[in-house]
Design an enzyme around this catalytic site. Sequence first.
Site, PDB file in Angstrom:
ATOM      1  CE  LYS A   1       0.553   1.738   4.343  1.00  0.00           C
ATOM      2  NZ  LYS A   1       1.326   2.755   4.757  1.00  0.00           N
TER       3      LYS A   1
ATOM      4  N   PRO B   1       9.492  -4.542   0.306  1.00  0.00           N
ATOM      5  CG  PRO B   1      10.739  -2.774  -0.565  1.00  0.00           C
ATOM      6  CD  PRO B   1       9.453  -3.534  -0.765  1.00  0.00           C
TER       7      PRO B   1
ATOM      8  N   GLY C   1       7.092   1.207   5.331  1.00  0.00           N
ATOM      9  CA  GLY C   1       5.895   2.052   5.179  1.00  0.00           C
ATOM     10  C   GLY C   1       4.981   1.547   4.081  1.00  0.00           C
ATOM     11  CG  LEU C   2       6.262   0.100   0.735  1.00  0.00           C
ATOM     12  CD1 LEU C   2       7.421  -0.614   0.043  1.00  0.00           C
ATOM     13  CD2 LEU C   2       5.439   0.879  -0.291  1.00  0.00           C
ATOM     14  CB  ALA C   3       0.953  -1.961   4.767  1.00  0.00           C
ATOM     15  N   GLY C   4       3.798  -4.280   4.255  1.00  0.00           N
ATOM     16  CA  GLY C   4       4.032  -5.639   3.750  1.00  0.00           C
ATOM     17  C   GLY C   4       3.504  -6.726   4.679  1.00  0.00           C
ATOM     18  N   GLY C   5       3.833  -6.623   5.954  1.00  0.00           N
ATOM     19  CA  GLY C   5       3.383  -7.645   6.909  1.00  0.00           C
ATOM     20  C   GLY C   5       1.870  -7.637   7.042  1.00  0.00           C
ATOM     21  CB  SER C   6      -0.593  -4.867   7.326  1.00  0.00           C
ATOM     22  OG  SER C   6       0.045  -4.266   8.412  1.00  0.00           O
TER      23      SER C   6
ATOM     24  CG  ASP D   1      -1.284   0.031   7.967  1.00  0.00           C
ATOM     25  OD1 ASP D   1      -2.075   0.966   8.202  1.00  0.00           O
ATOM     26  OD2 ASP D   1      -0.061   0.205   7.790  1.00  0.00           O
TER      27      ASP D   1
END
Length: 279
Positions: free
Chosen positions: A8, A89, A93-98, A131
């Site tokens: 995101k 990454p 701030g890209l909410a990868g884990g979420s 998120d």
Amino acid sequence: MQAQAFAKLNLTLDILGKREDGYHDLQMVMQSIALADTLTITPGEGRMDTSLSYLPSDDRNLAQLAAAAFRAATGLEVRVDITIDKRIPVCAGLAGGSSDAAAVLRALNECTNAGLTPEQLAKIGEQVGSDVPYCVMGGTALAEGRGERLTPLPPLPACHVVVCKPPFPISTPQLFARVDMKKIVRRPDTAGMIAALEAADLAGAARRMYNVFEDVLEPRRRVQIDEIKARLIDCGALGACMTGSGPTVFGLFDGEAAARLAAQRLGEQYREVFLTQTV
Ligand code: ATP
């Protein structure tokens, strides 16, 4: 089952105030992009594996937490093994884990025929992370509160996106601690952003992108973030902004050639640069 977990972007991020529970009240316009992790979910014993050795591969992984939250909410004893091919990454701030967590919720809902609505899945996701509800819904949305109050918005017109993650970490708790509500002078024009989305005005939306965290960064980080933004704009981006609590910066382009050039130029200096699109 294979599932895609999209990253995101924050087209806007505003902090409206600090709450009594210690959290901040946020107002954010979010957008999904095609940069994605791929999850492979198979019936199993609850094993977890990711392509990045430093990520937790036990029940601290947000994907496993999501599976546990799904079991607790539905009472279904579904056990799965999850493998994640990470491309988003981490701590960026890209909410990868979420997004991985949201993908697990959607996948378990589908493979168990539990029949939960996206809103119900988003509610389960709230326990896993702020998120996660947005990541369950995806697309273009206004997220308020801690990020869990969602209003779908008209989609950002399709465009090319260049994403650049500089190689320094930014601690989210430290960034929040640096926020002084009285000192925030520049804010995103969230109403103007929503109006631009309603008018399908890509340039208008790109021009209105702003993240209040940019003003809170340590000065040397601010310089680095501004430099990446300036390079994106120099290459023809309609607008550029930091996403979430950073350090990732992105630019929106209406033409692929300019986006490609920007990605190439930034790629000469930074390792984690991606040319992608909105979804
Ligand atoms: P946000 O934009 O929501 O603040 P982020 O992009 O800054 O998220 P993530 O990459 O989602 O950060 O997560 C960072 C933290 O979560 C790391 O400390 C990492 O160890 C932990 N984590 C747990 N599960 C995962 C996962 N599946 N993918 C990435 N990080 C995970």
